[in-house]
Motif scaffolding. Structure first.
Motif, PDB file in Angstrom:
ATOM      1  N   ASP A  88     -27.857  30.090  -0.233  1.00 51.85           N
ATOM      2  CA  ASP A  88     -26.991  31.144   0.314  1.00 51.85           C
ATOM      3  C   ASP A  88     -26.473  32.104  -0.755  1.00 51.85           C
ATOM      4  O   ASP A  88     -25.308  32.517  -0.718  1.00 51.85           O
ATOM      5  CB  ASP A  88     -25.813  30.515   1.065  1.00 51.85           C
ATOM      6  CG  ASP A  88     -26.267  29.591   2.182  1.00 51.85           C
ATOM      7  OD1 ASP A  88     -27.027  30.053   3.053  1.00 51.85           O
ATOM      8  OD2 ASP A  88     -25.882  28.405   2.171  1.00 51.85           O
ATOM      9  N   CYS A  89     -27.323  32.487  -1.684  1.00 53.49           N
ATOM     10  CA  CYS A  89     -26.942  33.436  -2.740  1.00 53.49           C
ATOM     11  C   CYS A  89     -27.529  34.821  -2.460  1.00 53.49           C
ATOM     12  O   CYS A  89     -28.520  34.962  -1.739  1.00 53.49           O
ATOM     13  CB  CYS A  89     -27.430  32.949  -4.103  1.00 53.49           C
ATOM     14  SG  CYS A  89     -26.581  31.476  -4.724  1.00 53.49           S
ATOM     15  N   ASP A  90     -26.920  35.822  -3.059  1.00 56.03           N
ATOM     16  CA  ASP A  90     -27.437  37.199  -3.031  1.00 56.03           C
ATOM     17  C   ASP A  90     -27.125  37.809  -4.391  1.00 56.03           C
ATOM     18  O   ASP A  90     -26.008  38.257  -4.647  1.00 56.03           O
ATOM     19  CB  ASP A  90     -26.787  38.003  -1.915  1.00 56.03           C
ATOM     20  CG  ASP A  90     -27.420  39.387  -1.743  1.00 56.03           C
ATOM     21  OD1 ASP A  90     -28.252  39.761  -2.586  1.00 56.03           O
ATOM     22  OD2 ASP A  90     -27.082  40.072  -0.771  1.00 56.03           O
ATOM     23  N   VAL A  91     -28.114  37.804  -5.294  1.00 53.36           N
ATOM     24  CA  VAL A  91     -27.861  38.188  -6.683  1.00 53.36           C
ATOM     25  C   VAL A  91     -28.971  39.093  -7.196  1.00 53.36           C
ATOM     26  O   VAL A  91     -30.097  39.092  -6.680  1.00 53.36           O
ATOM     27  CB  VAL A  91     -27.751  36.949  -7.605  1.00 53.36           C
ATOM     28  CG1 VAL A  91     -26.519  36.127  -7.251  1.00 53.36           C
ATOM     29  CG2 VAL A  91     -29.010  36.087  -7.520  1.00 53.36           C
ATOM     30  N   THR A  92     -28.628  39.856  -8.236  1.00 54.46           N
ATOM     31  CA  THR A  92     -29.588  40.710  -8.928  1.00 54.46           C
ATOM     32  C   THR A  92     -29.691  40.254 -10.376  1.00 54.46           C
ATOM     33  O   THR A  92     -28.675  40.041 -11.038  1.00 54.46           O
ATOM     34  CB  THR A  92     -29.149  42.187  -8.885  1.00 54.46           C
ATOM     35  OG1 THR A  92     -29.101  42.620  -7.523  1.00 54.46           O
ATOM     36  CG2 THR A  92     -30.128  43.068  -9.653  1.00 54.46           C
ATOM     37  N   ILE A  93     -30.924  40.124 -10.864  1.00 56.64           N
ATOM     38  CA  ILE A  93     -31.173  39.700 -12.239  1.00 56.64           C
ATOM     39  C   ILE A  93     -31.979  40.791 -12.935  1.00 56.64           C
ATOM     40  O   ILE A  93     -33.037  41.195 -12.447  1.00 56.64           O
ATOM     41  CB  ILE A  93     -31.933  38.366 -12.278  1.00 56.64           C
ATOM     42  CG1 ILE A  93     -31.090  37.267 -11.604  1.00 56.64           C
ATOM     43  CG2 ILE A  93     -32.282  37.978 -13.718  1.00 56.64           C
ATOM     44  CD1 ILE A  93     -31.854  35.994 -11.324  1.00 56.64           C
ATOM     45  N   VAL A  94     -31.458  41.291 -14.050  1.00 57.21           N
ATOM     46  CA  VAL A  94     -32.102  42.362 -14.806  1.00 57.21           C
ATOM     47  C   VAL A  94     -32.529  41.812 -16.159  1.00 57.21           C
ATOM     48  O   VAL A  94     -31.693  41.376 -16.957  1.00 57.21           O
ATOM     49  CB  VAL A  94     -31.163  43.567 -14.992  1.00 57.21           C
ATOM     50  CG1 VAL A  94     -31.870  44.671 -15.785  1.00 57.21           C
ATOM     51  CG2 VAL A  94     -30.688  44.095 -13.648  1.00 57.21           C
ATOM     52  N   ALA A  95     -33.828  41.809 -16.410  1.00 56.57           N
ATOM     53  CA  ALA A  95     -34.359  41.322 -17.677  1.00 56.57           C
ATOM     54  C   ALA A  95     -35.017  42.488 -18.412  1.00 56.57           C
ATOM     55  O   ALA A  95     -34.619  43.633 -18.274  1.00 56.57           O
ATOM     56  CB  ALA A  95     -35.341  40.181 -17.431  1.00 56.57           C
ATOM     57  N   GLY A  96     -36.049  42.211 -19.174  1.00 60.02           N
ATOM     58  CA  GLY A  96     -36.775  43.269 -19.875  1.00 60.02           C
ATOM     59  C   GLY A  96     -36.753  43.063 -21.371  1.00 60.02           C
ATOM     60  O   GLY A  96     -35.896  42.371 -21.917  1.00 60.02           O
ATOM     61  N   CYS A  97     -37.722  43.696 -22.016  1.00 59.45           N
ATOM     62  CA  CYS A  97     -37.854  43.589 -23.474  1.00 59.45           C
ATOM     63  C   CYS A  97     -38.202  44.953 -24.054  1.00 59.45           C
ATOM     64  O   CYS A  97     -39.082  45.656 -23.540  1.00 59.45           O
ATOM     65  CB  CYS A  97     -38.941  42.579 -23.832  1.00 59.45           C
ATOM     66  SG  CYS A  97     -39.233  42.414 -25.612  1.00 59.45           S
TER      67      CYS A  97
END
Length: 305
Positions: A88-97
């Motif tokens: 029951d989560c609602d999340v945004t994950i921002v990665a990158g290099c």
């Protein structure tokens, strides 16, 4: 962080300053900034380079930023990041290099991201790659992403690489449970003598699971791209793979899609198209006052958007 690192951070994560929410910023092989929240914890691994990101069940409308920047020529690293996302989560994950290399030695970042997503969750994952610097050393990035999507959860991924990466091998693997969905959108541009290899493998294990893999790529000058996509329908499911490529100059593109049905009610589709920019498109824009180069750039930008 110095100005070069700050510019890399802006390019790969859109950050002008430290973000709100949870974050871990890695520069030249070290964690330099970290913040956690009441619902998101970030823990340094003790057995190898990397972190564990633990998102508690019920976490809504929160974000995690985990960008990596390298500005030291000759640096090579392998990082393991594991994401544990509750129900029951609602999340945004921002990665990158981002890699800036002004030296003669190769700089390389390899990252393995593993996602374990619970039930009834929505995860948006954004990953951008960017290279800069005028040195003779190469900028190399080899990301791997492994995803396990729980029942009735939705994973959407956006991956972008449009400048400065000399060599990349990108692999994404996903296993989907009952009612799970994944949508992947890739945007890629290569130039010079750059090479890019992209591979997707999706196992639609659960009943009514679905996958949509979309790749848009532009290969310029003497660069080379190859796209692999493999979807296995192991239950009643729907899978779609689409690769569209624009080829320019002396570049080469290969698209190798594969679909395999192991169930009577698996519905799988693959599409692949590679071609040059149509001359009439350029002519039409030139009648509006653009030069041929400006018209070409406008078409490429529109295609990658």
């Amino acid at each position: 962080m110095d100005e070069i690192q700050k510019n890399l951070l802006e390019q790969v994560a859109g950050l002008h300053e430290m973000p709100t929410g949870a974050y871990n910023i890695r520069a030249n092989g070290q964690s330099v900034e970290r913040s956690t929240t009441a619902h998101i914890d970030i823990v340094t691994k003790t057995d190898k380079q990397g972190i564990d990101i633990v998102i508690q069940p019920g976490t809504k409308k929160e974000s995690v930023h985990i960008p990596v920047v390298l500005s030291q020529s000759g640096l090579t690293e392998m990082v393991y990041n594991d994401f544990y996302i509750g129900d029951d989560c609602d999340v945004t994950i921002v990665a990158g290099c981002g890699i800036h290399n002004s030296g003669d030695s190769d700089s390389r970042h390899d990252g393995l991201h593993s996602f374990y997503i619970g039930r009834n969750s929505h995860v948006k994952y954004v990953e951008k790659h960017y290279g800069s610097g005028d040195g003779n050393g190469s900028r190399i990035m080899n990301p791997q992403t492994q995803v396990e999507v729980g029942e009735n959860s939705f994973m959407e991924m956006e991956t972008v690489q449009i400048k400065g990466v000399d060599s990349t091998k990108r692999f994404t693997g996903a296993k989907l449970a009952t009612g799970a969905r994944i949508v992947v959108t890739e945007k890629l541009m290569t130039h010079g003598h750059q090479t890019a290899e992209t591979s997707f493998q999706v196992d639609l294990d659960g009943e009514d699971s679905s996958a949509n893999i979309i790749s848009r790529s532009v290969a310029r000058e003497n660069s080379y791209q190859v796209f692999y996509s493999k979807i296995n329908g192991n239950n009643r499911c729907k899978g779609h793979s689409e690769c569209d490529g624009i080829i320019m100059d002396n570049a080469k593109i290969s698209a190798i899609p594969e679909i395999t049905a192991h169930h009577l009610d698996a519905e799988l589709i693959h599409e692949a198209a590679i071609g040059k920019i149509a001359g009439e498109q350029i002519t039409k824009l030139m009648t509006l006052g653009l030069t041929a180069a400006e018209a070409e750039a406008q078409i490429v930008n529109g295609f990658l958007k």
